[in-house]
Write a protein that holds these residues in place. Sequence first.
Motif, short mmCIF file in Angstrom:
data_model
loop_
_atom_site.label_atom_id
_atom_site.label_comp_id
_atom_site.label_asym_id
_atom_site.label_seq_id
_atom_site.Cartn_x
_atom_site.Cartn_y
_atom_site.Cartn_z
N UNK A 181 0.86 -1.18 0.00
CA UNK A 181 0.00 0.00 0.00
C UNK A 181 0.90 1.23 0.00
N UNK A 182 0.62 2.16 -0.94
CA UNK A 182 1.48 3.35 -1.10
C UNK A 182 0.67 4.63 -0.84
N UNK A 183 1.28 5.54 -0.16
CA UNK A 183 0.67 6.85 0.10
C UNK A 183 0.65 7.68 -1.19
N UNK A 184 -0.47 8.35 -1.42
CA UNK A 184 -0.56 9.28 -2.54
C UNK A 184 -0.57 10.73 -2.06
N UNK A 185 -1.53 11.06 -1.17
CA UNK A 185 -1.72 12.46 -0.83
C UNK A 185 -2.45 12.57 0.50
N UNK A 186 -2.17 13.64 1.22
CA UNK A 186 -2.93 13.97 2.42
C UNK A 186 -3.53 15.36 2.25
N UNK A 187 -4.65 15.58 2.92
CA UNK A 187 -5.47 16.78 2.69
C UNK A 187 -6.02 17.23 4.03
N UNK A 188 -5.79 18.51 4.33
CA UNK A 188 -6.27 19.05 5.61
C UNK A 188 -6.60 20.52 5.41
N UNK A 189 -7.70 20.93 5.99
CA UNK A 189 -8.07 22.34 5.94
C UNK A 189 -8.18 22.83 4.49
N UNK A 235 -6.70 21.92 1.80
CA UNK A 235 -5.56 21.98 0.92
C UNK A 235 -4.69 20.74 1.11
N UNK A 236 -3.88 20.47 0.10
CA UNK A 236 -2.97 19.34 0.18
C UNK A 236 -1.88 19.65 1.20
N UNK A 237 -1.67 18.72 2.14
CA UNK A 237 -0.62 18.93 3.13
C UNK A 237 0.66 18.18 2.75
N UNK A 238 0.51 17.09 2.03
CA UNK A 238 1.67 16.34 1.57
C UNK A 238 1.28 15.49 0.38
N UNK A 239 2.21 15.27 -0.53
CA UNK A 239 1.94 14.36 -1.64
C UNK A 239 3.19 13.58 -1.99
N UNK A 240 2.99 12.40 -2.57
CA UNK A 240 4.12 11.56 -2.92
C UNK A 240 4.53 11.84 -4.36
#
Lengths: 112, 114
Positions: free
Chosen positions: A43-51, A53-58
């Motif tokens: 399982x691979x991380x793609x993206x995180x989203x908070x408030x 907006x994107x907070x992190x992406x791979x």
Amino acid sequence: EPEVTQTPSHQVTQMGQEVILRCVPISNHLYFYWYRQILGQKVEFLVSFYNNEISEKSEIFDDQFSVERPDGSNFTLKIRSTKLEDSAMYFCATQGQDITQYFGPGTRLLVL
Amino acid sequence: GNSVTQMEGPVTLSEEAFLTINCTYTATGYPSLFWYVQYPGEGLQLLLKATKADDKGSNKGFEATYRKETTSFHLEKGSVQVSDSAVYFCALISITGGGNKLTFGTGTQLKVEL
């Protein structure tokens, strides 16, 4: 018990077509994630989203991918022009106040 | 960067046998550790977690202890059942070294036979 839901469960599309995968998070959760699992791989991380907006992406999350929360409930992942290698199971996950992420059942995407 | 290494599968056991699935990790900072389980045709479910060294997570008869000195989080169960057949994923979050994203191991398939 509250749960994360995802639609559709399966999607078959032609290469080059746009797809939108949808997720309904657990109510009052604030952090949202997309992961993918290519058949037989981790399982691979793609993206995180908070408030909103994107907070992190791979590195996987290139310009062909986008996320949004259009109506305050659904959380969507859009792939603008699908490639064969985008075929995978896509999981949405949401997180509340503690560190635990809760996963949806996944959308199996097949690109032909 | 962060990484998780799990023992290769599949692991095949007889019902009521003892289960150990090894998991070791590399991480910056002080990670939180998780085991997720994926039953056939389903998504990922949290099985247990531990957020600091020497914590023991437990659920449904499964246990894992956060060992900082050996950077390990091995999953154990004293007596497995056929219904435990699934893929088990070890994972970590290291907030100081990678945001809130989960880093997963490759998964270990467990098959329990009568």
